[in-house]
Design a protein around this motif. Structure first.
Motif, short mmCIF file in Angstrom:
data_model
loop_
_atom_site.label_atom_id
_atom_site.label_comp_id
_atom_site.label_asym_id
_atom_site.label_seq_id
_atom_site.Cartn_x
_atom_site.Cartn_y
_atom_site.Cartn_z
N GLY A 1 0.79 -1.23 0.00
CA GLY A 1 0.00 0.00 0.00
C GLY A 1 0.82 1.28 0.00
N PHE A 2 2.15 1.16 0.13
CA PHE A 2 3.00 2.35 0.17
C PHE A 2 3.99 2.42 -0.98
CE2 PHE A 2 1.18 2.46 4.30
CZ PHE A 2 1.10 3.80 4.59
N GLY A 3 3.94 1.49 -1.90
CA GLY A 3 4.81 1.51 -3.07
C GLY A 3 4.12 2.24 -4.21
N GLY A 4 4.27 1.70 -5.40
CA GLY A 4 3.62 2.31 -6.56
C GLY A 4 4.02 3.77 -6.73
N LYS A 5 3.06 4.62 -6.94
CA LYS A 5 3.33 6.05 -7.12
C LYS A 5 3.79 6.70 -5.82
CE LYS A 5 0.07 6.59 -10.88
NZ LYS A 5 -1.16 7.20 -11.36
N GLY A 6 3.53 6.05 -4.71
CA GLY A 6 4.01 6.55 -3.43
C GLY A 6 3.24 7.72 -2.87
N LEU A 7 2.01 7.92 -3.34
CA LEU A 7 1.24 9.07 -2.85
C LEU A 7 0.95 8.97 -1.36
CD1 LEU A 7 -1.21 9.51 -5.85
CD2 LEU A 7 0.91 10.76 -5.37
N ARG A 8 0.59 7.78 -0.90
CA ARG A 8 0.31 7.60 0.53
C ARG A 8 1.59 7.81 1.33
NH1 ARG A 8 -2.56 2.72 0.77
NH2 ARG A 8 -4.51 3.85 0.74
N ALA A 9 2.70 7.30 0.83
CA ALA A 9 3.98 7.48 1.52
C ALA A 9 4.35 8.95 1.59
CB ALA A 9 5.08 6.67 0.82
N GLN A 10 4.12 9.68 0.48
CA GLN A 10 4.43 11.11 0.48
C GLN A 10 3.56 11.87 1.48
OE1 GLN A 10 4.00 12.57 -3.52
NE2 GLN A 10 5.52 11.15 -4.33
N ARG A 11 2.31 11.50 1.55
CA ARG A 11 1.38 12.26 2.39
C ARG A 11 1.48 11.89 3.87
NH1 ARG A 11 -5.07 13.14 2.13
NH2 ARG A 11 -5.04 14.97 3.46
N HIS A 12 1.65 10.60 4.16
CA HIS A 12 1.58 10.15 5.56
C HIS A 12 2.82 9.41 6.05
CE1 HIS A 12 -2.61 11.27 5.35
NE2 HIS A 12 -2.80 10.45 4.33
N GLY A 13 3.81 9.21 5.17
CA GLY A 13 4.98 8.41 5.53
C GLY A 13 5.75 8.92 6.73
N ASP A 14 6.08 10.20 6.73
CA ASP A 14 6.84 10.76 7.86
C ASP A 14 6.08 10.59 9.17
OD1 ASP A 14 9.05 11.49 6.31
OD2 ASP A 14 8.26 13.51 5.93
N PHE A 15 4.77 10.84 9.12
CA PHE A 15 3.94 10.67 10.31
C PHE A 15 4.01 9.23 10.82
CE2 PHE A 15 -0.05 8.95 11.85
CZ PHE A 15 -0.18 9.64 13.05
N LEU A 16 3.84 8.26 9.91
CA LEU A 16 3.83 6.86 10.31
C LEU A 16 5.19 6.40 10.83
CD1 LEU A 16 1.58 5.56 7.45
CD2 LEU A 16 1.01 5.52 9.89
N LEU A 17 6.27 6.84 10.18
CA LEU A 17 7.60 6.48 10.65
C LEU A 17 7.86 7.05 12.04
CD1 LEU A 17 9.62 6.91 7.35
CD2 LEU A 17 9.14 4.75 8.54
N THR A 18 7.39 8.27 12.28
CA THR A 18 7.54 8.89 13.61
C THR A 18 6.71 8.13 14.65
OG1 THR A 18 7.98 11.05 12.63
CG2 THR A 18 7.21 11.04 14.91
N ALA A 19 5.49 7.72 14.27
CA ALA A 19 4.64 6.97 15.20
C ALA A 19 5.22 5.58 15.49
CB ALA A 19 3.23 6.83 14.62
N LEU A 20 5.89 5.00 14.52
CA LEU A 20 6.45 3.65 14.69
C LEU A 20 7.80 3.67 15.42
CD1 LEU A 20 6.18 0.64 14.02
CD2 LEU A 20 7.26 1.10 11.82
N ALA A 21 8.56 4.75 15.28
CA ALA A 21 9.93 4.83 15.81
C ALA A 21 10.09 4.39 17.27
CB ALA A 21 10.49 6.23 15.60
N PRO A 22 9.24 4.82 18.20
CA PRO A 22 9.44 4.41 19.59
C PRO A 22 9.25 2.90 19.81
CG PRO A 22 7.79 6.17 19.45
CD PRO A 22 8.13 5.77 18.07
N HIS A 23 8.61 2.24 18.86
CA HIS A 23 8.32 0.81 19.00
C HIS A 23 9.37 -0.08 18.32
CE1 HIS A 23 4.39 1.90 20.54
NE2 HIS A 23 4.29 2.75 19.53
N LEU A 24 10.26 0.53 17.53
CA LEU A 24 11.23 -0.27 16.78
C LEU A 24 12.12 -1.13 17.68
CD1 LEU A 24 12.23 2.15 13.88
CD2 LEU A 24 10.67 0.18 13.81
N PRO A 25 12.66 -0.60 18.80
CA PRO A 25 13.49 -1.46 19.64
C PRO A 25 12.74 -2.70 20.15
CG PRO A 25 13.84 0.83 20.21
CD PRO A 25 12.66 0.80 19.28
N SER A 26 11.49 -2.53 20.58
CA SER A 26 10.74 -3.69 21.09
C SER A 26 10.40 -4.66 19.97
CB SER A 26 9.48 -3.25 21.84
OG SER A 26 8.57 -2.61 20.96
N LEU A 27 10.09 -4.14 18.78
CA LEU A 27 9.81 -5.03 17.66
C LEU A 27 11.05 -5.82 17.27
CD1 LEU A 27 7.56 -2.85 15.33
CD2 LEU A 27 6.88 -4.91 16.60
#
Length: 118
Positions: free
Chosen positions: A73-99
């Protein structure tokens, strides 16, 4: 508790296929996307990140936009990644060590967690 966690060589397509530790991160990301949708006035929360994409995010644990673009859902033209990618990476970042610890404890190399052959 996950009903039937998929092997790490396969990406989960629903929350029932996640490991218990992944499920907690999934719920946190879903809550973050709901808050983002409300903030943006989005009527359809899944336009930010479909459930299948969030499942893959917690399995792949992307830390960069390039890694995020490998998530369903984030490949292709990358519109979703462009619009929400930074937000999602920031939301996921604190969980990366536990994952990463969860995946390591499960005996999974980073490439296998990303669905690559070992």
């Amino acid at each position: 508790v996950a009903a039937a966690a998929r092997p790490f060589g396969q990406m989960p397509s629903s929350a029932s296929e996640l490991l218990p530790g992944e499920a907690a991160v999934y719920e946190a990301l879903i809550a973050a996307t709901h808050a983002r949708a409300e903030e943006l006035g989005e009527g359809y929360v899944w336009s930010i990140a479909p459930a299948r994409s969030v499942c893959e995010m917690v399995r792949r644990a992307p830390a960069s936009m390039e890694e995020l673009r490998s998530v369903w859902g984030f490949g292709g033209k990358g519109l979703r990644a462009q619009r929400h990618g930074d937000f999602l990476l920031t939301a996921l970042a604190p969980h990366l060590p536990s994952l990463r610890a969860l995946h390591s404890a499960a005996g999974v190399a980073a490439g296998e967690a990303a669905g690559e052959a070992a």
